[in-house]
Design an enzyme around this catalytic site. Sequence first.
Site, mmCIF file in Angstrom:
data_model
loop_
_atom_site.group_PDB
_atom_site.id
_atom_site.type_symbol
_atom_site.label_atom_id
_atom_site.label_comp_id
_atom_site.label_asym_id
_atom_site.label_seq_id
_atom_site.Cartn_x
_atom_site.Cartn_y
_atom_site.Cartn_z
ATOM 1 N N ARG A 1 0.815 -1.225 0.000
ATOM 2 C CA ARG A 1 0.000 0.000 0.000
ATOM 3 C C ARG A 1 0.843 1.268 0.000
ATOM 4 O O ARG A 1 0.326 2.366 -0.204
ATOM 5 C CB ARG A 1 -0.985 -0.020 1.182
ATOM 6 C CG ARG A 1 -2.016 1.100 1.117
ATOM 7 C CD ARG A 1 -3.130 0.930 2.131
ATOM 8 N NE ARG A 1 -2.668 0.504 3.427
ATOM 9 C CZ ARG A 1 -2.065 1.285 4.311
ATOM 10 N NH1 ARG A 1 -1.835 2.545 4.032
ATOM 11 N NH2 ARG A 1 -1.671 0.805 5.479
ATOM 12 N N TYR B 1 -15.210 11.568 -18.745
ATOM 13 C CA TYR B 1 -15.596 10.183 -18.499
ATOM 14 C C TYR B 1 -16.694 10.124 -17.420
ATOM 15 O O TYR B 1 -16.631 10.831 -16.415
ATOM 16 C CB TYR B 1 -14.348 9.407 -18.046
ATOM 17 C CG TYR B 1 -14.637 7.987 -17.671
ATOM 18 C CD1 TYR B 1 -14.968 7.042 -18.637
ATOM 19 C CD2 TYR B 1 -14.595 7.574 -16.348
ATOM 20 C CE1 TYR B 1 -15.245 5.731 -18.290
ATOM 21 C CE2 TYR B 1 -14.867 6.261 -15.990
ATOM 22 C CZ TYR B 1 -15.194 5.345 -16.971
ATOM 23 O OH TYR B 1 -15.469 4.053 -16.626
ATOM 24 N N ASP C 1 -7.007 13.466 -18.371
ATOM 25 C CA ASP C 1 -7.261 12.040 -18.549
ATOM 26 C C ASP C 1 -6.772 11.711 -19.954
ATOM 27 O O ASP C 1 -7.388 12.103 -20.940
ATOM 28 C CB ASP C 1 -8.761 11.751 -18.394
ATOM 29 C CG ASP C 1 -9.078 10.272 -18.453
ATOM 30 O OD1 ASP C 1 -8.330 9.538 -19.128
ATOM 31 O OD2 ASP C 1 -10.082 9.866 -17.836
ATOM 32 N N LYS D 1 -7.506 0.217 -20.034
ATOM 33 C CA LYS D 1 -7.744 0.399 -21.460
ATOM 34 C C LYS D 1 -6.460 0.108 -22.256
ATOM 35 O O LYS D 1 -6.019 -1.014 -22.254
ATOM 36 C CB LYS D 1 -8.292 1.805 -21.711
ATOM 37 C CG LYS D 1 -9.443 2.185 -20.756
ATOM 38 C CD LYS D 1 -10.688 1.335 -20.912
ATOM 39 C CE LYS D 1 -11.660 1.478 -19.753
ATOM 40 N NZ LYS D 1 -12.048 2.835 -19.420
HETATM 41 C C1 LIG Z 1 -12.425 3.555 -18.270
HETATM 42 C C2 LIG Z 1 -12.038 4.960 -18.150
HETATM 43 C C3 LIG Z 1 -11.777 5.531 -16.876
HETATM 44 C C4 LIG Z 1 -11.942 4.767 -15.583
HETATM 45 O O1 LIG Z 1 -11.056 3.708 -15.483
HETATM 46 P P1 LIG Z 1 -11.349 2.387 -14.593
HETATM 47 O O2 LIG Z 1 -10.123 1.582 -14.823
HETATM 48 O O3 LIG Z 1 -12.609 1.779 -15.106
HETATM 49 O O4 LIG Z 1 -11.505 2.835 -13.183
HETATM 50 C C5 LIG Z 1 -11.389 6.856 -16.846
HETATM 51 N N1 LIG Z 1 -11.270 7.595 -17.967
HETATM 52 C C6 LIG Z 1 -11.536 7.084 -19.192
HETATM 53 C C7 LIG Z 1 -11.397 7.957 -20.383
HETATM 54 C C8 LIG Z 1 -11.924 5.761 -19.325
HETATM 55 O O5 LIG Z 1 -12.186 5.272 -20.536
#
Ligand SMILES: *Cc1c(COP(=O)(O)O)cnc(C)c1O
Length: 402
Positions: A66, A120, A192, A217
């Site tokens: 952690r 998102y 992001d 992703k």
């Molecule tokens: C999927 C996604 C997230 C969140 O990610 P998790 O791994 O599901 O918590 C944030 N931003 C974008 C653009 C995403 O596609």
Amino acid sequence: MSKFRVEIGILAVKFNEMKDSKEFGINTICVHTGEVKDTQFKGAVSPMFVSTSYAFEGVDVKRYPRYFNTPNQEMLCKKIAALEHTEDGLIFGSGMAAISSAMFAFLKTGDHVILQQVIYGGTFNLVVSEFEKYGIEYSFTESDKVADFKALIKKNTKILYIETPSNPLLGITDLNAISSLASEHKIITMIDNTFASPINQNPADFGIDIILHSATKYMGGHSDISAGAIAASKEHIAQIWKTAINFGGNLSDYTVWLLERSLKTLNIRVKEQTKNAHEMAVYLENNAQIDRVYYPGLKSHPQYALAKKQMKGFGAMLSFELREGIDAMDFQNALKLIKPSMSLAGLESTTVSPAQTTHALLSEEERLERGIRDGLIRFSVGIEESQDLIEDIEQALLACAK
Ligand SMILES: *Cc1c(COP(=O)(O)O)cnc(C)c1O
């Protein structure tokens, strides 16, 4: 025999020296940067250290999962940082763990955050369901234009939060303009960068402070890992770390190891996906059954010039509108190779129909305000042969036209 050994030895030394240099090409970074050395058996890949208990070696090195500092975690952060051109990185159990830890690390009661209108859904939910409880103010912009961000800046604004290309219409926000505006007002910028991935966009090169990823992703890429990542300066990572150890969103070392393996092919995967996406965008734009295509790599995209300036590649996400009369659900059901999916960025091509899924809770009017028509399909393009994808779409359109 001994001569042979010596030669191998020299090679190894040379290679290690090279490793400290920052001059590596992208595929070399993907494969080698941040690997854990197997000094005992000299195996080709990083050993996995799964201990949750480590000997006390002085106050500076208290290893604990952690604390984000097990050997596999610590080393993988170097690869994340190298990929995003930053000094340091951190990895998390999900994208949302990374995003929430980053935001709360810099916020306190009375602070204000400006967020891009289109972000998102999970991040939107985090903001609207949690911030008020802690007395944190927030504003969403009207569009992704920089003037909209500027108009919302207040004395207590701490963070400018953006997402580019955005979901699902692939809008582009000007990274340079956002970072200059923020530094003028001493505001932290967060992006992001999931949709572009570090292969297609490095926001740190344009002065953005904190780079966030859902590693579920493209970084994971095989639709089998939940993870998140942050890349930033040493100073910013140190501050996020202080909050992150309290929230406890670390990734298990088994998954860290898998993520390292996935990242070895990040560049070749994303390059191939991006090339395919471009071909699909051109094909769809010339198809009479399709009303409109949203892809930053098309000259018809209103921000094509900006995308070209700040992206190394245009990404593997696109959206398109089916001509009126073709039902989005019927179309997706008729596809044989391309699968409907809520997630994205895997090796396999997937689609989602935002009006029926991600944006289903909005009224039709609210959806139209955001440009989400019923016939909109978001397309995450995989590595299959583009001709096979085209044929699948052709047969589905034909089946729906009947
Ligand atoms: C999927 C996604 C997230 C969140 O990610 P998790 O791994 O599901 O918590 C944030 N931003 C974008 C653009 C995403 O596609």
